[in-house]
Structure formats: structure tokens, C-alpha cells
Scaffold this active site. Structure first.
Site, PDB file in Angstrom:
ATOM      1  N   ILE A 127      16.876   7.110  10.723  1.00  0.00           N
ATOM      2  CA  ILE A 127      16.435   7.370   9.356  1.00  0.00           C
ATOM      3  C   ILE A 127      17.626   7.474   8.401  1.00  0.00           C
ATOM      4  CG2 ILE A 127      15.524   9.201   7.866  1.00  0.00           C
ATOM      5  CD1 ILE A 127      13.284   7.593   8.925  1.00  0.00           C
ATOM      6  N   ILE A 130      19.181   3.981   7.955  1.00  0.00           N
ATOM      7  CA  ILE A 130      18.388   3.062   7.134  1.00  0.00           C
ATOM      8  C   ILE A 130      18.409   3.492   5.670  1.00  0.00           C
ATOM      9  CG2 ILE A 130      16.043   2.234   6.657  1.00  0.00           C
ATOM     10  CD1 ILE A 130      17.151   0.890   9.098  1.00  0.00           C
ATOM     11  N   GLU A 131      18.332   4.799   5.442  1.00  0.00           N
ATOM     12  CA  GLU A 131      18.236   5.311   4.083  1.00  0.00           C
ATOM     13  C   GLU A 131      19.541   5.177   3.293  1.00  0.00           C
ATOM     14  OE1 GLU A 131      15.771   6.264   2.292  1.00  0.00           O
ATOM     15  OE2 GLU A 131      14.200   6.210   3.809  1.00  0.00           O
ATOM     16  N   THR A 132      20.650   5.602   3.872  1.00  0.00           N
ATOM     17  CA  THR A 132      21.884   5.674   3.078  1.00  0.00           C
ATOM     18  C   THR A 132      23.129   5.187   3.802  1.00  0.00           C
ATOM     19  OG1 THR A 132      22.347   7.956   3.786  1.00  0.00           O
ATOM     20  CG2 THR A 132      21.013   7.659   1.789  1.00  0.00           C
ATOM     21  N   TYR A 321       9.166  -0.963   6.768  1.00  0.00           N
ATOM     22  CA  TYR A 321      10.155   0.108   6.853  1.00  0.00           C
ATOM     23  C   TYR A 321      10.032   0.841   8.187  1.00  0.00           C
ATOM     24  CZ  TYR A 321      12.380   4.618   5.997  1.00  0.00           C
ATOM     25  OH  TYR A 321      13.164   5.751   6.112  1.00  0.00           O
TER      26      TYR A 321
END
Length: 339
Positions: A127, A130-132, A321
Site C-alpha cells: 500500500i 503504490i500510494e507514495t 488498484y
């Protein structure tokens, strides 16, 4: 006129005050601003009911400005791409190596979070990656501008984003955040795990016990908070997430590809002589399930999504996603276990 002049940008306020509309575009602008003004008045009342003063609300809104780039980004999300274009953006060797480095650096914290919240560690790492990109790309949009723009000038989801704007004002007060230096995504998400304000308020944890829930600069709090988010949404540790399907024919006419709704099928509704699991696994067919379609260049792949897949979509509603997170987590686990 006091509130009107404070809540509207000067140019647009002047347009409304003059009441002139020589062209259709001027009329449209005036109509949009009249609508926005009514929503801002409602927002003021909402915040007053939460205990903020009129001056506090006006000061808060005065720091915000409309940003057309936010609208443009919202109307062209990455999740609108087909799977064969979407997944190469995220499933890269560079991201995998960064994930392994991040995992190694925070091994003790990740293990503690996984154990305390009952969430598989590779999902936590996936997570944040993928996010940042592990804090490398947290977003350059002022959070207040993003939520202000979407809350007052993006009708399809304006109600949702006004609630987030309301939560943002409360959050900045609770966590002592500087609104003038708070950047994030075009949707107002922030920090290592890209929490929107309501998620920050409800799911963030002070995982290093330093007295502050800091998701912006503290990876320890971010790791614990991502784990808590998944725990609170029903993640089941070590349970399957998604399984590829093999089809000798199309889906049965009474089975629809998942499009964001609550799960209403069981695995037994989907599996049949013509729709079977592509790999052998001991599966409880009475459990909730959904069908995920991944569009390839010439055809589509289909997967059986289970409870944990659905939980990932509570973080981001897109099935693409969720699948990217899942597949990346499996790459991370395989590489980490081999170390």
C-alpha cells in the site's frame, strides 16, 4: 455582504455583484458561483454546529483557492486506463527494490503492526509503495485547495469532498497541522499512506507513542495506521485475496463483473462447470465473492475476488488498484522471503 465577499474570489464576486452577463459563458460562471456561494453558506453553518466560530471558518476558507488542475486530474484518473496500461505503472522493479529496502529498514515496526492488527505485512508494504513510492511522491497539491475545489466546484462528488473539507478543518486543529504547508494528492489525500482527512482522523494511530499521529513525516505511524485501516475494514490474515479464473464460455448471464457495489455473490454463485479456478485451492465456496475483469490488449482475464480483495477496495474503490496492490504484495513477499 460580509460573508459573500469573504467566501467568493474577488473577481467572481465582482461578476456576481454587477449582475451583468453579456455572454453565455458569463451566465454559466455566475450560475456556478451562485451555487458555490449557497454551498459555502451551508458549509459555514455545518462548521458553526461543530463549534468553530464564524471568523475561524472564514479564515480557513480564505486560505483556499480554486484549482482547475484538480478538476482536470479528477476527470482523468489513472484507474480509467485498461489493465494492460495500468499495471506497468506500478509493478516495476524499481518500486519492488524500494519496497524491500523500506521493509528491511522498518522490519520490527512492520512485524509489530502485522501482529497487532492481524494484517499480512506484505499488504502494508504494498500500500505505501503504490500510494507514495515509500514517501517519495506524496503529492504537490495544497490539500485545502484540492478539497475546496472539489467540494464547491465538482458537482458529481461535491457532497463527499465538502465533508472531507470539514474534516480537514477539524483535523488541523486536532493534530496541530499547518494548513499552509499541507500538500497531498488532487483528491486531498496526504502522507505516506495517502489518507483523506476523515480516514486520518478515524484510523491514524500513534504507533511510536510520541504523542502525535503523524502520517506526513513519520513512517512508523504510517505503517501502524495502514495496518489499522485494514484491520478496521475486516482484513483476515493469511486468507486468500484473489484467484484467477478459467472460463470455457463467458460468465453466466446472471453474474456481473464487479463495479464497486457491496459484495452480493457467494463463490458458489460464480463457480460452475464453465467457470472454474485456474489453480487448485481449498476454498469455502459459501464465502462472499466477486468477479474482477482485467482488460488485456486482445482479451480479458477474470479473477475471483474474495473478502480481502474487497477490503483493499475500501482504500480505493478501483478493482484495478486493488489488483495492483495484491499482485505487488505477492512480488514483495516472494522477494522478501528469499532474502
Amino acid at each position: 455582504m460580509k460573508i459573500l465577499s469573504k467566501l467568493l474570489p474577488p473577481l467572481l464576486f465582482a461578476t456576481l455583484s454587477l449582475g451583468t452577463s453579456a455572454h453565455t459563458s458569463d451566465s454559466k460562471l455566475a450560475s456556478e458561483e451562485a451555487s458555490a456561494l449557497a454551498l459555502k453558506s451551508e458549509f459555514l453553518q455545518t462548521q458553526l454546529a461543530l463549534g468553530f466560530s464564524e471568523k475561524e471558518v472564514e479564515t480557513f476558507l480564505a486560505t483556499a483557492k480554486f484549482d482547475q488542475a484538480v478538476i482536470d486530474a479528477m476527470t482523468k484518473p489513472w484507474e480509467a486506463k485498461p489493465w494492460h496500461q495500468y499495471h506497468p505503472i506500478f509493478l516495476t522493479e524499481k518500486r519492488l527494490n524500494a519496497g524491500l529496502d523500506f521493509w528491511k529498514e522498518h522490519e520490527v515496526t512492520v512485524s509489530r503492526a502485522a501482529k497487532e492488527f492481524g494484517v499480512d505485512p506484505e499488504i502494508i508494504i504494498a500500500i505505501i509503495g503504490i500510494e507514495t513510492f515509500y514517501g517519495g511522491y506524496m503529492g504537490n497539491y495544497p490539500v485545502i485547495d484540492a478539497l475546496y475545489t472539489l467540494g464547491f466546484y465538482y458537482p458529481p462528488r461535491a457532497t463527499f469532498f465538502r465533508k472531507e473539507l470539514s474534516n480537514l478543518q477539524t483535523l488541523t486543529k486536532e493534530e496541530r497541522l499547518d494548513i499552509n504547508n499541507l500538500n497531498g494528492s488532487y483528491a486531498g489525500a496526504m502522507g505516506f499512506g495517502q489518507f483523506i482527512p476523515s480516514s486520518y482522523r478515524h484510523y491514524a494511530v500513534d504507533f511510536d507513542n510520541d504523542g502525535q499521529r503523524d502520517l506526513l513525516n513519520n513512517p512508523v505511524d504510517a505503517i501502524g495506521s495502514v495496518a489499522n485501516y485494514f484491520h478496521q475494514h475486516g482484513w483476515v490474515e493469511k486468507a486468500p485475496v484473489a484467484i484467477p479464473l478459467t472460463m470455457s464460455a463467458g460468465l453466466p448471464s446472471d453474474i456481473q463483473v464487479w463495479a464497486g457495489e457491496r459484495i452480493h455473490y457467494q463463490a458458489s454463485d460464480i463457480l460452475s462447470p464453465s467457470v472454474s479456478l485456474a489453480e487448485s485451492i481449498d476454498l469455502d465456496i459459501s464465502q462472499p465473492a466477486l468477479v474482477v475483469e482485467l482488460e488485456q490488449e486482445l482479451s480479458s482475464d477474470y479473477w475471483l475476488g474474495l473478502n480481502n480483495f474487497y477490503v483493499i477496495t475500501r482504500y480505493n474503490r478501483s478493482p484495478l488498484y486493488a489488483m495492483a496492490v495484491y499482485q505487488f504484495s505477492q512480488k514483495l513477499k516472494k522477494a522478501h522471503d528469499a532474502l
